[in-house]
Scaffold this motif. Structure first.
Motif, PDB file in Angstrom:
ATOM      1  N   GLU A 162       0.826  -1.198   0.000  1.00 11.91           N
ATOM      2  CA  GLU A 162       0.000   0.000   0.000  1.00 11.91           C
ATOM      3  C   GLU A 162       0.863   1.253   0.000  1.00 11.91           C
ATOM      4  O   GLU A 162       1.972   1.262   0.530  1.00 11.91           O
ATOM      5  CB  GLU A 162      -0.907   0.031   1.236  1.00 11.91           C
ATOM      6  CG  GLU A 162      -1.947  -1.058   1.276  1.00 11.91           C
ATOM      7  CD  GLU A 162      -2.871  -0.926   2.462  1.00 11.91           C
ATOM      8  OE1 GLU A 162      -2.574  -0.082   3.349  1.00 11.91           O
ATOM      9  OE2 GLU A 162      -3.879  -1.630   2.517  1.00 11.91           O
ATOM     10  N   ASP A 164       0.055   5.350   0.902  1.00 16.04           N
ATOM     11  CA  ASP A 164      -0.917   6.320   1.398  1.00 16.04           C
ATOM     12  C   ASP A 164      -2.293   5.694   1.596  1.00 16.04           C
ATOM     13  O   ASP A 164      -3.325   6.301   1.301  1.00 16.04           O
ATOM     14  CB  ASP A 164      -1.019   7.519   0.451  1.00 16.04           C
ATOM     15  CG  ASP A 164       0.277   8.310   0.378  1.00 16.04           C
ATOM     16  OD1 ASP A 164       0.980   8.383   1.406  1.00 16.04           O
ATOM     17  OD2 ASP A 164       0.593   8.833  -0.711  1.00 16.04           O
ATOM     18  N   GLY A 165      -2.309   4.438   2.069  1.00 15.62           N
ATOM     19  CA  GLY A 165      -3.555   3.753   2.365  1.00 15.62           C
ATOM     20  C   GLY A 165      -4.263   3.152   1.173  1.00 15.62           C
ATOM     21  O   GLY A 165      -5.314   2.521   1.329  1.00 15.62           O
ATOM     22  N   ALA A 166      -3.702   3.324  -0.017  1.00 15.79           N
ATOM     23  CA  ALA A 166      -4.314   2.774  -1.230  1.00 15.79           C
ATOM     24  C   ALA A 166      -3.446   1.654  -1.796  1.00 15.79           C
ATOM     25  O   ALA A 166      -2.229   1.626  -1.583  1.00 15.79           O
ATOM     26  CB  ALA A 166      -4.487   3.880  -2.269  1.00 15.79           C
TER      27      ALA A 166
END
Length: 278
Positions: A162, A164-166
């Motif tokens: 991942e 930045d959380g994506a």
């Protein structure tokens, strides 16, 4: 152009070098020397020293992507260069060449960071940092391919960790290509964008359809059977002079490719030479 494998998962038999799950190639084209990826540790440095290769004379350090098995050797390289300064040894200030997304932070499998071990500002104190999503010609015949368009639906869709959380699809993945008199030499790191897409990009950038050699990681270790079969069909139509799958390619994919292409052994200590097109 001469290419030497400094780091790979395996070493050639009866060559007493070190291996690790990483990748590093030393390339010399005329008077220009290039390090393509740096592995995970100081293994590439130790193997280079055993081969008599002076990495202080490196002109370009090119990165295929940010992952730790290709970039974390950067810290041992910088320490090696610092020692050289202290000992009064001559060295070149290299250009560091990569995709603009190389410095993003990536986490995977509970490991808090698997990306570049230093930031751009720190690296810029060591030499010029050149970031490009477009092709960059290192010499008249050797080119950094920049961002690889993902052309085939059966590949390049893998998510690795991942950012930045994506989900991270490794947007910085790239490769090198060399224009030899016998066709292209395609030099990959992990080919997260897809090995077939990488070859297609090299053909497009260089205006050459013949393939003399493909060497590097093909990122097929955990690929589904359908992807391996589709990749093998693509290679069957290449008529490549030689194929050197290594690092993250995997046994199943290597066996499949050996059924349709001229697969050759790869490991630390391998040296390949190609004549330029001029």
């Amino acid at each position: 152009m001469d290419l030497t494998v400094l780091c790979d998962n395996t070493t050639l038999i009866d060559r007493y070098f070190l291996g690790e799950p990483g990748l590093s190639f030393h390339i010399r084209d005329g008077e220009t020397t290039v390090l393509f990826d740096l592995g995970y540790s100081d293994v590439f440095l130790r193997n280079a020293a055993a081969m008599g290769i002076d990495l202080l004379r490196t002109d370009v350090v090119a990165f295929s992507h940010a992952h730790l098995d290709h970039t974390w050797g950067l810290l041992p390289l910088l320490a090696h260069r610092a020692r050289a300064v202290i000992e009064g040894q001559e060295q070149n200030p290299p250009t560091f060449l990569a995709h603009p997304a190389i410095f993003r932070s990536v986490t995977a499998g509970g490991v808090p960071e698997i990306g570049m071990p230093v930031d751009e500002t720190t690296l810029a104190r060591q030499g010029e940092v050149r970031l490009s999503s477009e092709p960059v010609w290192i010499t008249d015949d050797l080119v950094f391919l920049g961002e690889i368009p993902r052309r085939f639906p059966f590949e390049g869709q893998n998510v690795v960790g991942e950012c930045d959380g994506a989900p991270d699809t490794v947007p910085d993945d790239t490769a090198l290509a060399y224009c030899s008199e016998d066709g292209l030499v395609v030099i990959t790191g992990c080919a997260h964008a897809g090995i077939c897409s990488t070859i297609a990009r090299a053909k497009e950038v260089c205006g050459e359809s013949r393939i003399a050699c493909v060497i590097g990681g093909f990122h097929l270790l955990d690929a589904p059977e359908e992807q391996i079969a589709a990749t093998a069909r693509y290679f069957a139509g290449l008529d490549a002079g030689a194929v050197h799958p290594c690092h993250c390619t995997g046994l199943a994919a290597t066996i499949a490719l050996a059924g349709v292409a001229r697969v050759r052994e790869t490991g630390v200590g391998l040296r390949l030479s190609f004549a330029g097109r001029s």
